[in-house]
Each structure stands twice: as structure tokens, then as C-alpha cells.
Write a protein that holds these residues in place. Sequence first.
Motif, PDB file in Angstrom:
ATOM      1  N   MET A 211     161.077  45.536  31.847  1.00 53.69           N
ATOM      2  CA  MET A 211     160.699  44.900  33.188  1.00 53.69           C
ATOM      3  C   MET A 211     160.421  43.259  32.866  1.00 53.69           C
ATOM      4  SD  MET A 211     158.568  47.381  35.275  1.00 53.69           S
ATOM      5  CE  MET A 211     157.682  46.192  36.468  1.00 53.69           C
TER       6      MET A 211
ATOM      7  N   TYR B  59     162.065  40.029  33.607  1.00 51.23           N
ATOM      8  CA  TYR B  59     161.440  38.702  34.223  1.00 51.23           C
ATOM      9  C   TYR B  59     161.632  37.386  33.445  1.00 51.23           C
ATOM     10  CZ  TYR B  59     157.225  35.807  35.235  1.00 51.23           C
ATOM     11  OH  TYR B  59     156.544  34.879  35.572  1.00 51.23           O
TER      12      TYR B  59
ATOM     13  N   GLN C 259     150.902  47.397  31.436  1.00 46.65           N
ATOM     14  CA  GLN C 259     151.399  48.118  32.680  1.00 46.65           C
ATOM     15  C   GLN C 259     152.707  48.123  33.039  1.00 46.65           C
ATOM     16  OE1 GLN C 259     148.603  45.575  35.103  1.00 46.65           O
ATOM     17  NE2 GLN C 259     147.165  47.167  34.917  1.00 46.65           N
ATOM     18  N   CYS C 260     153.640  47.166  32.284  1.00 48.47           N
ATOM     19  CA  CYS C 260     155.071  47.017  32.612  1.00 48.47           C
ATOM     20  C   CYS C 260     155.768  47.359  31.444  1.00 48.47           C
ATOM     21  CB  CYS C 260     155.161  45.424  32.864  1.00 48.47           C
ATOM     22  SG  CYS C 260     154.465  44.680  34.303  1.00 48.47           S
ATOM     23  N   SER C 261     157.104  47.931  31.783  1.00 46.65           N
ATOM     24  CA  SER C 261     157.891  48.363  30.507  1.00 46.65           C
ATOM     25  C   SER C 261     158.515  47.266  29.940  1.00 46.65           C
ATOM     26  CB  SER C 261     158.973  49.391  31.141  1.00 46.65           C
ATOM     27  OG  SER C 261     159.768  48.450  31.882  1.00 46.65           O
TER      28      SER C 261
END
Length: 128
Positions: A120, A124, A115-117
Motif C-alpha cells: 500500500m 501511495y 497500519q498499512c502494508s
Amino acid sequence: MYWSGAHTKHRLMYHLVWIPKYRKRVLRGVLAERLKELFYQCAEVNSWRIDELNIQVDHVHMLIQIKPSVSVSYVVQRFKGGSSKVIRSEFPELEEFLWGDSLWSDGYFAETVGQCSDKMIKEYIRNQ
């Protein structure tokens, strides 16, 4: 959808692609419908979830969710091996185009889906 184990929470999604031997354009009609049934049956028996399935005349695309205890190579082996055996027995006319014991070509493509690249996630981790 996230799945839970005894001490885990996970969502392991893979985009898988594989092709018939010699990239023959045989995955159509009744044969393609039978493959679809076999793939869903295999997923159900193994407690995997097929999120999306597209059978083209010369390749298969699948988005599947599996548990962390299962390897991607094992999953592909189950789908290809099981379906090949059944299809070859139910559609003997394939022998004319596909010599040997397998419907499928060696190998496959696999890619993780999230759901996240990765950008990202890197950001994080850097900012923790």
C-alpha cells in the motif's frame, strides 16, 4: 495512538522477541509475573508504551511503541539487562540452569509494525 513531538507526529511500533539462555523453559509462575512487572515498570520509566505482552515459558513477545529518538537495540538492552539483574538476584535457584551473569540469550528479533502494508505504501508513493 499517534504521539507528537516538537516538530513530529509518529507511531513507531515494534514486535520484539527474545529468549532465555539455552532456551530454558523457566519463564513461568511467579517468575513470569515478576518479569511482567519489571517490563511495565521499565516502559513507564522510559515513556514507552507496551501495547501487548506475552511471556511464554521459553520466550517473550512484546509489541511496544517508542519515540524516534530511541533505538530498538537500546530498548531491548534496557528490558533484558534490567530484568536479568533483578530476576537473577530474586531467583537464585536459576543459577543451577543458567550459568554466567545473564538470564537472557544474546540477540533478539525485531520487526516494525504498521497500519498499512508495504504494498500500500509503495502504491501511495508511486501515485503522488
